[in-house]
Design a protein around this motif. Structure first.
Motif, PDB file in Angstrom:
ATOM      1  N   ASN A 106       0.422  -1.014   0.066  1.00 10.47           N
ATOM      2  CA  ASN A 106       0.212  -0.123  -0.172  1.00 10.47           C
ATOM      3  C   ASN A 106       0.849   1.115  -0.144  1.00 10.47           C
ATOM      4  OD1 ASN A 106      -2.888  -1.533   0.119  1.00 10.47           O
ATOM      5  ND2 ASN A 106      -2.217  -1.273   2.195  1.00 10.47           N
ATOM      6  N   GLY A 107       2.076   1.597   0.027  1.00 12.19           N
ATOM      7  CA  GLY A 107       2.559   2.126  -0.248  1.00 12.19           C
ATOM      8  C   GLY A 107       3.359   3.061   1.088  1.00 12.19           C
ATOM      9  N   GLU A 108       3.230   2.568   2.368  1.00 13.86           N
ATOM     10  CA  GLU A 108       3.307   3.135   3.576  1.00 13.86           C
ATOM     11  C   GLU A 108       4.612   3.729   3.862  1.00 13.86           C
ATOM     12  OE1 GLU A 108       1.258   3.964   5.554  1.00 13.86           O
ATOM     13  OE2 GLU A 108      -1.341   2.945   4.803  1.00 13.86           O
ATOM     14  N   GLN A 109       5.179   4.770   4.212  1.00 12.93           N
ATOM     15  CA  GLN A 109       6.780   4.612   4.353  1.00 12.93           C
ATOM     16  C   GLN A 109       7.193   4.948   6.053  1.00 12.93           C
ATOM     17  OE1 GLN A 109       6.767   9.622   3.697  1.00 12.93           O
ATOM     18  NE2 GLN A 109       6.223   9.197   1.740  1.00 12.93           N
ATOM     19  N   GLU A 110       6.485   4.127   6.851  1.00 13.89           N
ATOM     20  CA  GLU A 110       6.492   3.418   7.723  1.00 13.89           C
ATOM     21  C   GLU A 110       5.522   2.667   8.651  1.00 13.89           C
ATOM     22  OE1 GLU A 110       6.439   6.816  11.096  1.00 13.89           O
ATOM     23  OE2 GLU A 110       4.921   6.901  11.516  1.00 13.89           O
ATOM     24  N   THR A 111       6.372   1.655   9.066  1.00 19.52           N
ATOM     25  CA  THR A 111       5.590   0.973  10.269  1.00 19.52           C
ATOM     26  C   THR A 111       6.571   0.869  10.930  1.00 19.52           C
ATOM     27  OG1 THR A 111       5.326  -1.386   9.838  1.00 19.52           O
ATOM     28  CG2 THR A 111       7.559  -0.958   9.048  1.00 19.52           C
ATOM     29  N   LEU A 165       9.531   1.605  11.756  1.00 21.15           N
ATOM     30  CA  LEU A 165      10.672   1.335  11.546  1.00 21.15           C
ATOM     31  C   LEU A 165      10.084   2.206   9.899  1.00 21.15           C
ATOM     32  CD1 LEU A 165      12.884  -0.204  11.028  1.00 21.15           C
ATOM     33  CD2 LEU A 165      11.552  -1.987   9.722  1.00 21.15           C
ATOM     34  N   PRO A 166      11.736   3.280   9.664  1.00 24.71           N
ATOM     35  CA  PRO A 166      10.634   3.554   7.997  1.00 24.71           C
ATOM     36  C   PRO A 166      10.880   2.556   7.371  1.00 24.71           C
ATOM     37  CG  PRO A 166      13.127   4.117   8.600  1.00 24.71           C
ATOM     38  CD  PRO A 166      12.323   3.604   9.890  1.00 24.71           C
ATOM     39  N   ILE A 167       9.882   3.120   6.270  1.00 25.62           N
ATOM     40  CA  ILE A 167      10.155   2.330   4.174  1.00 25.62           C
ATOM     41  C   ILE A 167      10.503   2.395   3.226  1.00 25.62           C
ATOM     42  CG2 ILE A 167       9.173   0.559   3.345  1.00 25.62           C
ATOM     43  CD1 ILE A 167       6.413  -0.060   5.064  1.00 25.62           C
ATOM     44  N   GLY A 168      11.877   2.739   2.761  1.00 30.57           N
ATOM     45  CA  GLY A 168      12.357   2.951   1.676  1.00 30.57           C
ATOM     46  C   GLY A 168      10.904   3.211   0.255  1.00 30.57           C
ATOM     47  N   PRO A 169      11.698   4.232   0.078  1.00 31.88           N
ATOM     48  CA  PRO A 169      11.070   4.210  -2.151  1.00 31.88           C
ATOM     49  C   PRO A 169      11.526   2.216  -1.982  1.00 31.88           C
ATOM     50  CG  PRO A 169      12.388   6.089  -1.970  1.00 31.88           C
ATOM     51  CD  PRO A 169      12.493   5.527  -0.283  1.00 31.88           C
ATOM     52  N   ASP A 170      12.953   1.186  -2.649  1.00 29.73           N
ATOM     53  CA  ASP A 170      12.606   0.474  -2.905  1.00 29.73           C
ATOM     54  C   ASP A 170      13.109  -0.707  -1.317  1.00 29.73           C
ATOM     55  OD1 ASP A 170      13.091   1.457  -5.404  1.00 29.73           O
ATOM     56  OD2 ASP A 170      14.816   2.989  -4.508  1.00 29.73           O
ATOM     57  N   THR A 171      12.636  -0.376  -0.370  1.00 31.96           N
ATOM     58  CA  THR A 171      12.880  -1.565   0.632  1.00 31.96           C
ATOM     59  C   THR A 171      11.830  -2.178   0.681  1.00 31.96           C
ATOM     60  OG1 THR A 171      13.272   0.307   2.267  1.00 31.96           O
ATOM     61  CG2 THR A 171      12.190  -1.611   3.232  1.00 31.96           C
ATOM     62  N   THR A 172      12.534  -3.840   1.020  1.00 26.95           N
ATOM     63  CA  THR A 172      11.685  -4.531   0.283  1.00 26.95           C
ATOM     64  C   THR A 172      11.758  -5.514   1.598  1.00 26.95           C
ATOM     65  OG1 THR A 172      13.518  -6.056   0.977  1.00 26.95           O
ATOM     66  CG2 THR A 172      13.045  -5.246  -1.486  1.00 26.95           C
ATOM     67  N   LEU A 173      10.234  -6.508   1.673  1.00 28.33           N
ATOM     68  CA  LEU A 173       9.733  -6.911   2.465  1.00 28.33           C
ATOM     69  C   LEU A 173      10.669  -7.656   3.950  1.00 28.33           C
ATOM     70  CD1 LEU A 173       7.492  -8.331   4.625  1.00 28.33           C
ATOM     71  CD2 LEU A 173       7.904 -10.326   2.634  1.00 28.33           C
ATOM     72  N   ALA A 174      12.049  -8.537   2.535  1.00 30.19           N
ATOM     73  CA  ALA A 174      12.936  -8.652   3.788  1.00 30.19           C
ATOM     74  C   ALA A 174      13.392  -8.260   4.726  1.00 30.19           C
ATOM     75  CB  ALA A 174      14.180  -9.768   2.626  1.00 30.19           C
ATOM     76  N   ASN A 234       5.543  -1.503  -5.358  1.00 28.19           N
ATOM     77  CA  ASN A 234       5.193  -2.032  -4.312  1.00 28.19           C
ATOM     78  C   ASN A 234       4.238  -3.297  -3.995  1.00 28.19           C
ATOM     79  OD1 ASN A 234       5.401   1.099  -4.066  1.00 28.19           O
ATOM     80  ND2 ASN A 234       3.093   1.209  -3.602  1.00 28.19           N
ATOM     81  N   LEU A 235       4.186  -3.766  -5.321  1.00 32.34           N
ATOM     82  CA  LEU A 235       3.780  -4.823  -4.818  1.00 32.34           C
ATOM     83  C   LEU A 235       5.078  -6.396  -4.758  1.00 32.34           C
ATOM     84  CD1 LEU A 235       1.124  -7.367  -4.789  1.00 32.34           C
ATOM     85  CD2 LEU A 235       1.704  -7.162  -7.766  1.00 32.34           C
ATOM     86  N   VAL A 236       5.979  -5.592  -6.001  1.00 33.25           N
ATOM     87  CA  VAL A 236       7.129  -6.880  -6.077  1.00 33.25           C
ATOM     88  C   VAL A 236       7.869  -6.671  -4.624  1.00 33.25           C
ATOM     89  CG1 VAL A 236       9.058  -6.954  -7.215  1.00 33.25           C
ATOM     90  CG2 VAL A 236       7.198  -6.117  -8.937  1.00 33.25           C
ATOM     91  N   ARG A 237       7.867  -5.531  -4.358  1.00 32.19           N
ATOM     92  CA  ARG A 237       9.038  -5.404  -3.093  1.00 32.19           C
ATOM     93  C   ARG A 237       7.934  -5.792  -1.582  1.00 32.19           C
ATOM     94  NH1 ARG A 237       9.022   0.282  -0.685  1.00 32.19           N
ATOM     95  NH2 ARG A 237       7.107   1.344  -1.088  1.00 32.19           N
ATOM     96  N   GLY A 238       7.119  -5.397  -2.006  1.00 29.70           N
ATOM     97  CA  GLY A 238       6.141  -6.544   0.008  1.00 29.70           C
ATOM     98  C   GLY A 238       6.051  -7.806  -0.725  1.00 29.70           C
TER      99      GLY A 238
END
Length: 315
Positions: free
Chosen positions: A128-133, A155-164, A223-227
């Motif tokens: 969903n493109g959130e910038q933090e969790t 925890l910040p989520i960057g624009p290319d941050t992956t699920l891992a 976002n779907l790919v990295r999530g």
């Protein structure tokens, strides 16, 4: 900190650091985890990561098919725990179980509640493109992740941050926040905050969750790919062939080509795909019968015959 008598309930790798922290600072009476499941090509029964850790540290392990039965509830009562700690267990607890420990049942949840209640909060935050969790500890009640909140850490989520990366960050953070929660519980300073404000639900993932709809915007596909990096993975079809897409990159290019069209597939430009509002570069993929690999490596020995178009799900 008081050395609580704890029953731990958890299943995946994400829960292991919390169990390890409890083992160091509390008396773990036993570990409840999901039954072993067949995995791999040989379908060999494999223990959950929590069970494997517990067995290696000589902790009792219990694996009920259903935790809410009267028989297992009575068994838990007989253990006389001070506290039950739950981390990504995978079963709903009955009110009878919640009422067993005098200090209550504490859950470590991988989101900033009340947002992203449910089974897959980390994945849906990224999709969903959130910038933090973050991580929230809470006292459990009969609802689904609706209990009073205790402590939170972001925890910040960057624009290319992956699920891992999010998974590993929250996994370590969860153990830290759990110990902080138990310290405050022990010294009587722990504050409860009822959940109010906007909430949403993070449903369980299925393999179909990963089917890429190229009619969506480039950002949504990215976002779907990295999530879904790790499982189940984003995927698409070229004719009857299924390709998994593991890593992508946004571009500033525009196109009038139909969504899913392969605009380039060579070593100079890489693999460029049209989306509903722009062009997305694919950096890693997995072709049918192949391992995950960089697109540059794949194009060294294989190719796509253009014109070609990845298919979107049927409308």
């Amino acid at each position: 900190m008081k050395r609580f008598r704890v029953i731990f309930m958890g299943t995946p790798e994400f829960a292991v650091p919390c169990l390890a922290a409890l083992h160091e600072h509390c008396e773990v009476l036993g570990v409840v985890t999901q039954p072993d499941k067949p995995r791999g090509r040989g379908k060999k029964l494999m223990p959950t990561p929590v069970k494997a850790w517990a067995v290696a540290h000589e902790l009792p392990v219990w694996q009920p098919e259903k935790v809410k039965t009267a028989e297992f509830t009575q068994f838990l009562q007989a253990q006389k725990p001070d506290l039950i700690v739950v981390v990504a267990f995978g079963q709903i607890l009955s009110q009878a179980i919640l009422d067993i420990p005098p200090y209550g049942c504490i859950n470590v949840h991988a989101s900033l509640l009340p947002r992203y209640r449910g089974a897959a909060p980390m994945q849906w935050c990224i999709i969903n493109g959130e910038q933090e969790t973050g991580v929230t500890t809470m006292f459990m009640d009969a609802g689904l992740d609706t209990g009073d909140m205790l402590l939170r850490q972001t925890l910040p989520i960057g624009p290319d941050t992956t699920l891992a990366k999010v998974h590993d960050g929250l996994m370590a953070m969860g153990a830290e926040v759990l110990l902080q929660t138990l310290t405050q519980l022990s010294d009587g300073t722990l504050q409860r905050t009822p959940q109010t404000g906007e909430s949403n639900y993070a449903p369980m993932l299925t393999k179909e969750t990963g089917h890429i709809d190229w009619r969506q915007g480039a950002q949504q596909v990215h976002n779907l790919v990295r999530g879904l990096d790790s499982w189940p993975g984003a995927y698409t079809y070229l004719g009857a062939e299924k390709y998994k897409i593991w890593r992508t990159q946004l571009t500033t290019q525009s196109t009038t080509a139909a969504p899913g069209t392969l605009l380039a597939a060579d070593k100079q430009q890489g693999l460029l795909v049209a989306t509903g509002d722009g062009v997305l570069r694919v950096l890693e993929l997995q072709a049918p019968g192949k391992k995950r690999m960089a697109v540059a490596d794949y194009l060294n020995g294989h190719g796509f015959v253009l014109p070609a178009c990845f298919a979107s799900p049927e409308a």
